[in-house]
Design a protein around this motif. Sequence first.
Motif, PDB file in Angstrom:
ATOM      1  N   MET A   1       0.847  -1.203   0.000  1.00 20.88           N
ATOM      2  CA  MET A   1       0.000   0.000   0.000  1.00 20.88           C
ATOM      3  C   MET A   1       0.879   1.248   0.000  1.00 20.88           C
ATOM      4  O   MET A   1       1.918   1.291   0.653  1.00 20.88           O
ATOM      5  CB  MET A   1      -0.895   0.002   1.246  1.00 20.88           C
ATOM      6  CG  MET A   1      -1.891   1.143   1.295  1.00 20.88           C
ATOM      7  SD  MET A   1      -3.019   0.986   2.700  1.00 20.88           S
ATOM      8  CE  MET A   1      -4.068   2.409   2.397  1.00 20.88           C
ATOM      9  N   THR A   2       0.467   2.259  -0.709  1.00 22.76           N
ATOM     10  CA  THR A   2       1.217   3.510  -0.779  1.00 22.76           C
ATOM     11  C   THR A   2       1.199   4.230   0.563  1.00 22.76           C
ATOM     12  O   THR A   2       0.172   4.288   1.238  1.00 22.76           O
ATOM     13  CB  THR A   2       0.605   4.432  -1.847  1.00 22.76           C
ATOM     14  OG1 THR A   2       0.617   3.753  -3.098  1.00 22.76           O
ATOM     15  CG2 THR A   2       1.382   5.738  -1.954  1.00 22.76           C
ATOM     16  N   ILE A   3       2.361   4.775   0.939  1.00 25.05           N
ATOM     17  CA  ILE A   3       2.421   5.571   2.165  1.00 25.05           C
ATOM     18  C   ILE A   3       1.671   6.873   1.928  1.00 25.05           C
ATOM     19  O   ILE A   3       1.956   7.608   0.976  1.00 25.05           O
ATOM     20  CB  ILE A   3       3.882   5.826   2.573  1.00 25.05           C
ATOM     21  CG1 ILE A   3       4.521   4.517   3.050  1.00 25.05           C
ATOM     22  CG2 ILE A   3       3.966   6.896   3.671  1.00 25.05           C
ATOM     23  CD1 ILE A   3       6.009   4.583   3.238  1.00 25.05           C
ATOM     24  N   ARG A   4       0.742   7.167   2.807  1.00 25.39           N
ATOM     25  CA  ARG A   4      -0.107   8.344   2.640  1.00 25.39           C
ATOM     26  C   ARG A   4       0.158   9.423   3.680  1.00 25.39           C
ATOM     27  O   ARG A   4      -0.383  10.524   3.575  1.00 25.39           O
ATOM     28  CB  ARG A   4      -1.576   7.919   2.673  1.00 25.39           C
ATOM     29  CG  ARG A   4      -1.939   7.008   1.501  1.00 25.39           C
ATOM     30  CD  ARG A   4      -3.359   6.504   1.580  1.00 25.39           C
ATOM     31  NE  ARG A   4      -4.330   7.603   1.642  1.00 25.39           N
ATOM     32  CZ  ARG A   4      -5.629   7.428   1.871  1.00 25.39           C
ATOM     33  NH1 ARG A   4      -6.094   6.197   2.107  1.00 25.39           N
ATOM     34  NH2 ARG A   4      -6.454   8.466   1.900  1.00 25.39           N
ATOM     35  N   ALA A   5       0.959   9.136   4.690  1.00 28.83           N
ATOM     36  CA  ALA A   5       1.286  10.141   5.700  1.00 28.83           C
ATOM     37  C   ALA A   5       2.581   9.742   6.391  1.00 28.83           C
ATOM     38  O   ALA A   5       2.867   8.553   6.561  1.00 28.83           O
ATOM     39  CB  ALA A   5       0.163  10.284   6.721  1.00 28.83           C
TER      40      ALA A   5
ATOM     41  N   GLY B   1       3.344  18.148  -0.612  1.00 33.97           N
ATOM     42  CA  GLY B   1       1.955  17.796  -0.403  1.00 33.97           C
ATOM     43  C   GLY B   1       1.727  16.529   0.396  1.00 33.97           C
ATOM     44  O   GLY B   1       0.594  16.035   0.479  1.00 33.97           O
ATOM     45  N   THR B   2       2.783  15.988   1.000  1.00 30.50           N
ATOM     46  CA  THR B   2       2.640  14.804   1.846  1.00 30.50           C
ATOM     47  C   THR B   2       2.162  15.225   3.231  1.00 30.50           C
ATOM     48  O   THR B   2       2.789  16.077   3.861  1.00 30.50           O
ATOM     49  CB  THR B   2       3.988  14.064   1.981  1.00 30.50           C
ATOM     50  OG1 THR B   2       4.436  13.659   0.686  1.00 30.50           O
ATOM     51  CG2 THR B   2       3.857  12.836   2.881  1.00 30.50           C
ATOM     52  N   PRO B   3       1.081  14.671   3.739  1.00 33.98           N
ATOM     53  CA  PRO B   3       0.669  14.994   5.104  1.00 33.98           C
ATOM     54  C   PRO B   3       1.748  14.575   6.108  1.00 33.98           C
ATOM     55  O   PRO B   3       2.274  13.456   6.028  1.00 33.98           O
ATOM     56  CB  PRO B   3      -0.608  14.173   5.294  1.00 33.98           C
ATOM     57  CG  PRO B   3      -1.128  13.948   3.905  1.00 33.98           C
ATOM     58  CD  PRO B   3       0.104  13.792   3.058  1.00 33.98           C
ATOM     59  N   VAL B   4       2.069  15.467   7.008  1.00 33.68           N
ATOM     60  CA  VAL B   4       3.111  15.223   8.010  1.00 33.68           C
ATOM     61  C   VAL B   4       2.525  15.490   9.390  1.00 33.68           C
ATOM     62  O   VAL B   4       2.013  16.582   9.660  1.00 33.68           O
ATOM     63  CB  VAL B   4       4.347  16.117   7.771  1.00 33.68           C
ATOM     64  CG1 VAL B   4       5.403  15.851   8.833  1.00 33.68           C
ATOM     65  CG2 VAL B   4       4.938  15.867   6.391  1.00 33.68           C
ATOM     66  N   HIS B   5       2.607  14.486  10.244  1.00 33.67           N
ATOM     67  CA  HIS B   5       2.048  14.570  11.586  1.00 33.67           C
ATOM     68  C   HIS B   5       3.141  14.341  12.626  1.00 33.67           C
ATOM     69  O   HIS B   5       4.223  13.838  12.312  1.00 33.67           O
ATOM     70  CB  HIS B   5       0.950  13.525  11.773  1.00 33.67           C
ATOM     71  CG  HIS B   5      -0.055  13.499  10.660  1.00 33.67           C
ATOM     72  ND1 HIS B   5      -0.885  14.569  10.387  1.00 33.67           N
ATOM     73  CD2 HIS B   5      -0.355  12.538   9.737  1.00 33.67           C
ATOM     74  CE1 HIS B   5      -1.654  14.265   9.358  1.00 33.67           C
ATOM     75  NE2 HIS B   5      -1.351  13.045   8.940  1.00 33.67           N
ATOM     76  N   ALA B   6       2.834  14.697  13.855  1.00 30.06           N
ATOM     77  CA  ALA B   6       3.696  14.371  14.998  1.00 30.06           C
ATOM     78  C   ALA B   6       2.978  13.372  15.878  1.00 30.06           C
ATOM     79  O   ALA B   6       1.763  13.436  16.050  1.00 30.06           O
ATOM     80  CB  ALA B   6       4.021  15.625  15.798  1.00 30.06           C
ATOM     81  N   LEU B   7       3.729  12.442  16.450  1.00 29.82           N
ATOM     82  CA  LEU B   7       3.251  11.565  17.516  1.00 29.82           C
ATOM     83  C   LEU B   7       4.313  11.599  18.594  1.00 29.82           C
ATOM     84  O   LEU B   7       5.399  11.039  18.430  1.00 29.82           O
ATOM     85  CB  LEU B   7       3.015  10.143  17.021  1.00 29.82           C
ATOM     86  CG  LEU B   7       2.620   9.128  18.106  1.00 29.82           C
ATOM     87  CD1 LEU B   7       1.361   9.564  18.845  1.00 29.82           C
ATOM     88  CD2 LEU B   7       2.471   7.739  17.512  1.00 29.82           C
ATOM     89  N   THR B   8       3.995  12.281  19.699  1.00 27.93           N
ATOM     90  CA  THR B   8       5.037  12.604  20.662  1.00 27.93           C
ATOM     91  C   THR B   8       4.566  12.448  22.094  1.00 27.93           C
ATOM     92  O   THR B   8       3.421  12.753  22.416  1.00 27.93           O
ATOM     93  CB  THR B   8       5.513  14.057  20.422  1.00 27.93           C
ATOM     94  OG1 THR B   8       6.551  14.385  21.346  1.00 27.93           O
ATOM     95  CG2 THR B   8       4.380  15.070  20.559  1.00 27.93           C
ATOM     96  N   ASN B   9       5.476  11.944  22.936  1.00 30.84           N
ATOM     97  CA  ASN B   9       5.265  11.986  24.379  1.00 30.84           C
ATOM     98  C   ASN B   9       5.686  13.371  24.850  1.00 30.84           C
ATOM     99  O   ASN B   9       6.868  13.705  24.865  1.00 30.84           O
ATOM    100  CB  ASN B   9       6.090  10.909  25.079  1.00 30.84           C
ATOM    101  CG  ASN B   9       5.556   9.510  24.858  1.00 30.84           C
ATOM    102  OD1 ASN B   9       4.475   9.327  24.304  1.00 30.84           O
ATOM    103  ND2 ASN B   9       6.304   8.508  25.283  1.00 30.84           N
TER     104      ASN B   9
END
Length: 206
Positions: A1-5, A101-109
Motif C-alpha cells: 500500500m502507498t504511504i499516505r502520511a 503535499g505529503t501529510p506530516v504529523h507528529a506523535l510525541t510523548n
Amino acid sequence: MTIRAVIFDIGNVLIEWQPERFYDRAIGQDRRKAMFAQVDLHGMNDRVDLGQGFRDIIYDTAETYPEWRAEIRMWHDHWLELARPAIDQSVRLQRALRAKGTPVHALTNFGIESFELAKGHFDFLAEFDRAFVSGHMGVIKPDEAIYEMVEADLGLSGEALLFADDRDANIEMARARGWNAHLFEHPQGWADRLVAEGLLTVEEAR
C-alpha cells in the motif's frame, strides 16, 4: 500500500532531548549521576507527558527530595535548555515533505504546557498537519492505545503510515500495529529512508 502520511516523533528526532547533558553543565557530572540515581526524573516526566500539571508534578517531586529541590525544579524552570537544539536536517525533511503535499504529523510523548512552551520557541512544531500529543491523549508511547487513536483519527491503517522514532520500544509497537517504522539514529538515515520510499528525491532530502 502507498504511504499516505509521515509521522515524526519530536524528542531526539526534531529536537535534541538530553536532560543529563543539561545537568552535567549545570551541576557537574558527579552530582547529576547522584541525583538521577536517587530520583526517577524520567518517571516524573512521564507523568507530565500523561497530561498531569507541568509545574505541579516537578515542584511536588522537588519537595519529596529536599536535598535536590533546586536541581529538580530546574527541569521546569530551565526546560527550554533541556530541550534543545533543533535537529536542523530533520526540520528540513519535515518541510520538504509538506512542500510536496505529503501529510506530516507528529506523535510525541509531551506534556500539555511543555508542548505549548516548545511551540513558542520552535516554529516548526506548529507546522504539522496534525500533532498527536500524549498529554492531550492521556496515554504515552509505547502503549498500543496511542497508535490505535492515531489510526482512528486519520482514518488510515498502519501500512499507509511511515513513522520515525528514536526508541526501540516505540518502533516495535508501531510495527506490531502494521506501521512502516524507522528507528531514528541520525537525520541522514531518516533522509535515506524517505528517499528509498520515494517520498523525496536525494536533492530534496539534503
